[in-house]
Enzyme design. Sequence first.
Site, PDB file in Angstrom:
ATOM      1  CD  GLU A   4       2.391 -31.939  22.276  1.00  0.00           C
ATOM      2  OE1 GLU A   4       1.288 -31.850  22.800  1.00  0.00           O
ATOM      3  OE2 GLU A   4       2.706 -31.160  21.622  1.00  0.00           O
ATOM      4  CG  ASP A  60       3.537 -27.267  20.346  1.00  0.00           C
ATOM      5  OD1 ASP A  60       2.837 -27.660  21.299  1.00  0.00           O
ATOM      6  OD2 ASP A  60       3.260 -27.311  19.262  1.00  0.00           O
ATOM      7  CG  ASP A  98       5.677 -24.911  25.255  1.00  0.00           C
ATOM      8  OD1 ASP A  98       5.940 -25.602  24.331  1.00  0.00           O
ATOM      9  OD2 ASP A  98       4.733 -25.218  25.905  1.00  0.00           O
ATOM     10  CG  HIS A 130      -1.604 -27.092  27.569  1.00  0.00           C
ATOM     11  ND1 HIS A 130      -0.498 -28.127  27.524  1.00  0.00           N
ATOM     12  CD2 HIS A 130      -1.595 -26.666  26.689  1.00  0.00           C
ATOM     13  CE1 HIS A 130       0.126 -28.054  26.739  1.00  0.00           C
ATOM     14  NE2 HIS A 130      -0.549 -27.041  25.629  1.00  0.00           N
ATOM     15  CG  ASP A 131      -3.091 -29.564  24.487  1.00  0.00           C
ATOM     16  OD1 ASP A 131      -3.390 -28.643  24.751  1.00  0.00           O
ATOM     17  OD2 ASP A 131      -1.800 -29.954  24.165  1.00  0.00           O
TER      18      ASP A 131
HETATM   19  C1  NOJ Z   1       0.289 -28.874  21.303  1.00  0.00           C
HETATM   20  C2  NOJ Z   1       0.019 -28.168  22.099  1.00  0.00           C
HETATM   21  O1  NOJ Z   1      -0.019 -28.653  23.562  1.00  0.00           O
HETATM   22  C3  NOJ Z   1      -1.403 -27.648  22.026  1.00  0.00           C
HETATM   23  O2  NOJ Z   1      -2.002 -26.821  23.128  1.00  0.00           O
HETATM   24  C4  NOJ Z   1      -1.344 -26.901  20.647  1.00  0.00           C
HETATM   25  O3  NOJ Z   1      -2.932 -26.320  20.427  1.00  0.00           O
HETATM   26  C5  NOJ Z   1      -0.804 -27.530  19.742  1.00  0.00           C
HETATM   27  N1  NOJ Z   1       0.299 -28.125  19.916  1.00  0.00           N
HETATM   28  C6  NOJ Z   1      -0.292 -26.499  18.472  1.00  0.00           C
HETATM   29  O4  NOJ Z   1       0.674 -25.990  18.895  1.00  0.00           O
END
Ligand code: NOJ
Length: 521
Positions: free
Chosen positions: A262, A199, A97, A324-325
């Site tokens: 992402e 990211d 990542d 994970h979000d």
């Molecule tokens: C996206 C990530 O998936 C998330 O978990 C993170 O908090 C934010 N970017 C900041 O890096």
Amino acid sequence: MTEWWKSAVIYQIYPRSFQDSNGDGVGDLKGIQSRLDDLKALGIDAIWISPIFPSPMADFGYDVADYCGIDPRFGSLEDFDALLAAAHERGIKLLLDLVPNHTSDQHPWFLESRSARDDPRRDWYIWRDPKPDGSPPNNWISDFGGSAWEWDEATGQYYYHAFLKDQPDLNWRNPAVRKAMLDVLRFWFARGIDGFRIDVLWHMVKHIDLPDNPANDEWAPGQADYTRVHQLHSTDQPEVHDIAHEMRVIADEYGARVLIGEIYLPVPKLVGYYGTVERPGVHLPFNFQLIGAAWNARSLAKMIADYEGALPVDGWPNWVLGNHDRPRIATRVGAEQARVAMMLLLTLRGTPTLYYGDEIGMADVSIPAHQVQDPRELNEPGIGMGRDPVRTPMAWDASANAGFSPADPWLPLHPDWLERNVEAQRGDPASLWRLTQKLLFLRHEHPALALGDYHPIDAGGDLLAFERRLDHDRLLVVLNLGDTPQGFAIPEWAESFTVLASARGGHDPALLSPNEGYILG
Ligand code: NOJ
């Protein structure tokens, strides 16, 4: 030759919660290595591991203090090399990542940058004077709530952070920043990794003049603070595509590597991140539509058709059911429909990414206030933004702490772990784990599933049906998205087909039970 990542199934590991090997209640690299055989048995082809680099963990690793090391909580570089070798021995690819938009405020680059206005690294981050009244330079809001500008008393300027104040944004308009971060890609590619998930790719460049973002007139109390404005000038700037291309050039230099971006944007903008044939961007701009979709057959059918129609020439599709979000699929659609969702994810055209735990139907865990860890929840409590519920430890078996760790895990297990765990489901032919294994097996067996064309089939009501076809390999998928029985008129060309898999063990694709789904071939 077809690139490996087109037919691969990617499995996302949240490293804190996958497997603990040293008894501290937090997962680690040796733990992941010890579970590779389980992943192989399931049939996955590649793993993406959320950040494992040295970090103060203000945002659990998305605040990186050293891009070329391993956080001691997860292990060492030697452990990483051993994990990579063990994965490769089993034919499993490994993706890391990359967090290029921001560093930790403890990264040496930022410590230098904030040390003085004339420090050579000052311009590596986004520093601005206050407005005449002392307020921040513009109205931009952090994704985690509050102004995106943090005042630095010592040097009398504000710095910009799209996320926590502990995560200052890098200035990607500075060529030295670009070079330093591109060297990070080279470092890990040379070590042998197979790709990166990048990211918040769409955040990486901001409008050069930093103008105010327009207000969102539809914002209402109870909604996330950052949605009070439209992120028009703070994200998705045209120059970001040059960066994606620069990264792609490096990935291509090493060969057979994949870059996944992402990006949370509407489809017409999302597909721009593929770049063009002459100037390609990332291989796979993450397509998160299944996560936010209205879960009914007609709107899913339209969403799939629109996405397929929007892809550029040579743009390979991809699908994601959870990460994970965001809330887990089992929580969004219920345990029964989650089986249909898995069948959909693994039969659509394009590379699927599967979130750890979804293969056993793990649901969100409600976290008592005193156990909340996620800064997003701590900053804006009670509006459903917290991500701890979807980051809880993997349930492996019925031994202490579900086989995740001998110690108390850093987040609580789901209360159903004694029954819902990998070992129990491996032994139960009717389980979701076994269904997932079967679907992954079929993907390996049938080129049509992994690489074939997608043709929608007219089906009404709660049914979603489509054909997958590659040369003579022809399959029919029909899914019941609802909780009532649905009749299905099997097309003539599929009349002689047999059931290759079913979501709930049924045998009659002409009459689908509630939450049933079939693959015929
Ligand atoms: C996206 C990530 O998936 C998330 O978990 C993170 O908090 C934010 N970017 C900041 O890096």
